[in-house]
Design an enzyme around this catalytic site. Structure first.
Site, PDB file in Angstrom:
ATOM      1  N   PHE A 145      33.865 -18.635  12.648  1.00 51.71           N
ATOM      2  CA  PHE A 145      32.458 -18.278  12.545  1.00 51.71           C
ATOM      3  C   PHE A 145      32.415 -16.761  12.734  1.00 51.71           C
ATOM      4  O   PHE A 145      33.389 -16.170  13.205  1.00 51.71           O
ATOM      5  CB  PHE A 145      31.643 -18.995  13.630  1.00 51.71           C
ATOM      6  N   GLN A 259      17.074 -13.344  16.454  1.00 49.59           N
ATOM      7  CA  GLN A 259      18.175 -13.291  15.496  1.00 49.59           C
ATOM      8  C   GLN A 259      17.696 -13.609  14.082  1.00 49.59           C
ATOM      9  O   GLN A 259      17.058 -14.632  13.853  1.00 49.59           O
ATOM     10  CB  GLN A 259      19.248 -14.308  15.884  1.00 49.59           C
ATOM     11  N   HIS A 261      19.139 -14.609  10.655  1.00 48.82           N
ATOM     12  CA  HIS A 261      20.373 -15.100  10.050  1.00 48.82           C
ATOM     13  C   HIS A 261      20.470 -14.515   8.644  1.00 48.82           C
ATOM     14  O   HIS A 261      19.477 -14.484   7.918  1.00 48.82           O
ATOM     15  CB  HIS A 261      20.330 -16.635   9.987  1.00 48.82           C
ATOM     16  N   LEU A 278      18.199 -22.628   6.150  1.00 44.05           N
ATOM     17  CA  LEU A 278      19.513 -22.039   6.400  1.00 44.05           C
ATOM     18  C   LEU A 278      20.591 -22.488   5.418  1.00 44.05           C
ATOM     19  O   LEU A 278      20.725 -23.672   5.125  1.00 44.05           O
ATOM     20  CB  LEU A 278      19.965 -22.430   7.809  1.00 44.05           C
ATOM     21  N   GLU A 281      26.339 -20.769   8.324  1.00 50.52           N
ATOM     22  CA  GLU A 281      27.382 -19.745   8.460  1.00 50.52           C
ATOM     23  C   GLU A 281      28.756 -20.310   8.097  1.00 50.52           C
ATOM     24  O   GLU A 281      29.687 -19.564   7.774  1.00 50.52           O
ATOM     25  CB  GLU A 281      27.392 -19.259   9.909  1.00 50.52           C
ATOM     26  N   ARG A 312      26.072 -11.588  12.816  1.00 56.01           N
ATOM     27  CA  ARG A 312      24.887 -11.863  11.999  1.00 56.01           C
ATOM     28  C   ARG A 312      23.987 -10.646  11.846  1.00 56.01           C
ATOM     29  O   ARG A 312      23.424 -10.414  10.779  1.00 56.01           O
ATOM     30  CB  ARG A 312      24.098 -13.003  12.626  1.00 56.01           C
ATOM     31  N   HIS A 376      15.876 -16.909  12.835  1.00 55.53           N
ATOM     32  CA  HIS A 376      16.728 -18.071  13.076  1.00 55.53           C
ATOM     33  C   HIS A 376      16.795 -18.506  14.532  1.00 55.53           C
ATOM     34  O   HIS A 376      16.887 -19.695  14.823  1.00 55.53           O
ATOM     35  CB  HIS A 376      18.130 -17.710  12.587  1.00 55.53           C
ATOM     36  N   ARG A 411      23.360 -13.487  19.146  1.00 53.95           N
ATOM     37  CA  ARG A 411      24.091 -14.726  19.427  1.00 53.95           C
ATOM     38  C   ARG A 411      25.208 -14.934  18.416  1.00 53.95           C
ATOM     39  O   ARG A 411      25.020 -14.760  17.217  1.00 53.95           O
ATOM     40  CB  ARG A 411      23.130 -15.911  19.342  1.00 53.95           C
TER      41      ARG A 411
END
Ligand SMILES: Cc1cc2nc3c(=O)[nH]c(=O)nc-3n(C[C@H](O)[C@H](O)[C@H](O)COP(=O)(O)OP(=O)(O)OC[C@H]3O[C@@H](n4cnc5c(N)ncnc54)[C@H](O)[C@@H]3O)c2cc1C
Length: 620
Positions: A145, A259, A261, A278, A281, A312, A376, A411
């Site tokens: 990730f 955040q 995304h 979404l 990721e 991100r 996000h 995050r």
């Protein structure tokens, strides 16, 4: 003592500024429980399991049916340094990556707790039946990730959250933990120092409910759905948790950190109902590449070493910059392409993405997707002690996305599912010990603590009844503006004034617009009774307005750029700002103050000093 200056649009049921008089003629059910868990996502479910295993029978409530919480939408995975693929990985490197990408305003103790606990929590979920993907030799499979030095994201295809919540709910049901569905909490019963319960209503029958207890756990999720373009379910993440906590006298932390995304679906291409949804990721984790409309793999310019697998915030800003400079697609996105990988591999690793895009006429095994950033996750939230969940208000605890501390300024993907279970366990243990130290009633058969001997104080009973009276007035509101319309305007306001790239001027203008929007609440109309969606939205509007103000105020206060908070007028990271911004509810509105951050422990510092970092090009 809470003065309730912000959270409610329809009432002032706070304790401090009213006499002890009660409202008349309000019927409600009173329910006495040892512990009330508000929220039945991964965090709430795991706390409840721990409580039950320690001999306490909590009541879990949620706004939806059992098993239906936002957690089901988590897709790509959950982090633990198992070392299945990269044996060099360790909990200390996991913690170091988390602090580094959180730009060192995370709570180092919370980070350490999560990183240390996660191996056991994953093995536990595995034992409880979560069907993690496996390596050929039977280990739990791990993928990359963003911004992680090693492969540490465990997964169930791209439906990890759904599989996790199914597992937790089955476990909770096997322990016969009671769950009451379709209940919306509108206020906690607190005098600002101590909690005595919570009040709300049954969303199916409209019945008013008063839960009486000395221990309330808030596990009510985040607030990113306040933004118009967001990746959450519309009916989740409206800020209920932080707003309820603030009103009860608890403090919030770092609300400016939202955040974005990088890869949300583009509405102009796939239809409005998909806008902002979404694209996990995991697509980039499995090798997905980003291209602009000129066919350039533009991450080469922004992050030549980590490329699409940078954090991100970096990837989202890169896309925003490409769009600003006119290198986006006609639909306002960029391309995300995984088609260079084998057809069978893509189908195995990203089945939900394959199916979703196929239903829209796109075969992602051969064609790119169009994506753009989307709101996000909220790194900010309720300020807690991560070892106990304590909030500063006696008897009020919080866990999960509703809280702050683990993620700092940004995050890492896979760390929020981790946080839910890693912190919930010690919190459950702490609360169980607290309940057991007080006088309680047990169920003779199971030996479980099932009841509380608490009674509502006169003051709290009065506050509860005023809240019910206020909700009744809200139900009757018949002005000219729907809650939906105001929430929509709020979402637009946040996107344009507190979005990916911010300035002081825009943030101040956002606050002015927010005040103007608040002034229009007198003209609110609710279409339907207490069981209507309109009524739910009206209550959510109150929560969202509070949290939006905290977000704008925090972002204005933080005159630097750090992680997900980027100020075009102060683009540098400022060392003196390596601090948390704490928000409380004062007599004259929200109050903000700065607080210094703790230091990481020795093993984490050693991992930081070793400077582990993924070199993307090794993967190619
Ligand atoms: C599209 C998407 C994909 C994601 N993918 C990942 C991923 O792959 N890995 C990862 O680590 N994280 C991921 N996340 C983040 C992760 O899903 C969440 O952080 C996590 O699920 C939060 O769990 P929770 O238990 O704290 O809250 P939630 O699951 O949001 O549960 C909140 C609960 O509170 C209840 N509730 C809320 N308000 C009230 C109220 N007023 N009264 C009563 N009940 C209330 C709700 O009904 C619900 O039961 C993703 C997020 C999104 C949006």
């Amino acid at each position: 003592m809470s003065q309730n200056t912000t959270s409610s649009i329809y009432s002032d049921a706070s304790v401090s500024d009213h006499s002890q008089s009660t409202a008349t003629d309000v019927d409600y059910e009173e329910i006495h429980v040892p512990v009330l868990v508000i929220g039945a996502g991964a965090a709430g479910a795991r706390v409840a399991i721990e409580l039950r295993e320690q001999g306490i029978e909590p009541l879990v409530i949620g706004k939806r049916e059992y098993g239906d919480a936002h957690t089901t939408w988590a897709a790509g995975g959950i982090n633990a340094s198992l070392g299945s693929r990269d044996p060099e990985d360790s909990w200390a490197i996991h913690a170091a990556d988390t602090l580094e990408e959180g730009h060192f305003i995370n709570d180092p103790e919370a980070v350490e707790l999560v990183a240390r606990e996660m191996g056991d929590r994953i093995r536990e979920l595995d034992e409880w039946g979560m069907n993690f993907a496996r390596t050929v030799d039977g280990k739990i499979q791990q993928r990359y990730f963003g911004a992680q030095s090693f492969r540490r994201t465990c997964f169930v295809g791209d439906r990890t959250g759904e599989a996790m919540l199914e597992t937790l709910v089955e476990k909770a049901q096997s322990l016969e933990i009671p769950y009451r569905e379709n209940v919306m909490i509108t206020r906690l019963l607190s005098d600002g120092d101590r909690v005595e319960g919570a009040v709300g209503f049954d969303m199916e029958t409209g019945e008013f409910l008063a839960f009486v207890t000395d221990h309330v756990v808030l596990a009510a999720g985040g607030s990113s759905a306040m933004y118009n373009r967001h990746s959450s379910r519309d009916e989740e993440n409206n800020g209920d948790g932080p707003a309820l906590a603030l009103d009860a006298g608890a403090e919030l932390l770092d609300m400016e950190f939202v955040q974005f995304h990088p890869t949300g679906m583009v509405g102009d291409r796939y239809g409005e109902e998909w806008d902002g949804r979404l694209v996990t990721e995991a697509v980039r984790g499995e090798g997905g590449r980003l291209y602009n409309s000129e066919g350039e793999r533009f991450m080469e310019r922004y992050s030549p070493d980590q490329m699409e697998l940078d954090a991100r915030d970096v990837v989202a800003r890169a896309i925003a910059q490409e769009l600003r400079e006119g290198r986006g697609t006609d639909n306002g996105g960029v391309y995300l392409d995984i088609s260079h990988r084998d057809d069978a591999y893509i189908r195995e690793r990203l089945p939900s993405m394959v199916d979703r895009f196929a239903s829209l006429g796109v075969d992602i095994t051969t064609d790119p997707m169009e994506v753009a950033p989307t709101a996000h996750y909220t790194m900010g939230g309720v300020d807690i002690d991560p070892h106990t969940g304590e909030t500063g208000v006696e008897g009020l605890y919080a866990v999960g996305e509703t809280t702050a501390g683990v993620h700092g300024a940004n995050r890492l993907g896979g760390n929020s599912l981790a946080e839910t279970v890693a912190i919930a366990k010690p919190v459950g243990q702490h609360i169980a010990a607290a309940v057991q130290s007080t006088g309680v009633a047990t169920d003779g058969g199971s030996g479980a603590v099932t009841e509380t001997d608490s009674e509502l104080s006169l003051r709290m009973r009065a506050a509860a009844e005023r809240e019910f009276a206020a909700l009744t007035r809200l139900e009757a509101a018949d002005g000219g503006t729907t809650p939906e319309a105001l929430l929509d305007e709020l979402g637009e306001l946040l996107w344009s004034h507190a979005g990916i790239i911010r300035t002081g001027e825009e943030l101040q203008a956002g606050l002015d617009e927010l005040a103007a929007l608040r002034a229009r609440l007198d003209d609110l109309t609710v279409e339907g009774d207490r069981t209507s969606r309109s009524f739910e939205l009206a209550v959510d509007l109150g929560f969202s307005l509070t949290v939006a103000e905290a977000t704008l105020r925090g972002a204005l206060e933080r005159t630097e750029s750090r992680g997900a908070h980027y100020r075009a007028d102060c683009p540098e990271l400022v060392d003196e700002f390596q601090q948390n911004i704490v928000v409380s509810d004062g007599e004259d509105g929200l109050r903000l103050r700065k607080r210094s951050v703790g230091h990481p422990s020795e093993p984490i510092q050693a991992a930081l000093d070793a400077h582990y970092e993924l070199d993307y090009h090794h993967l190619e």
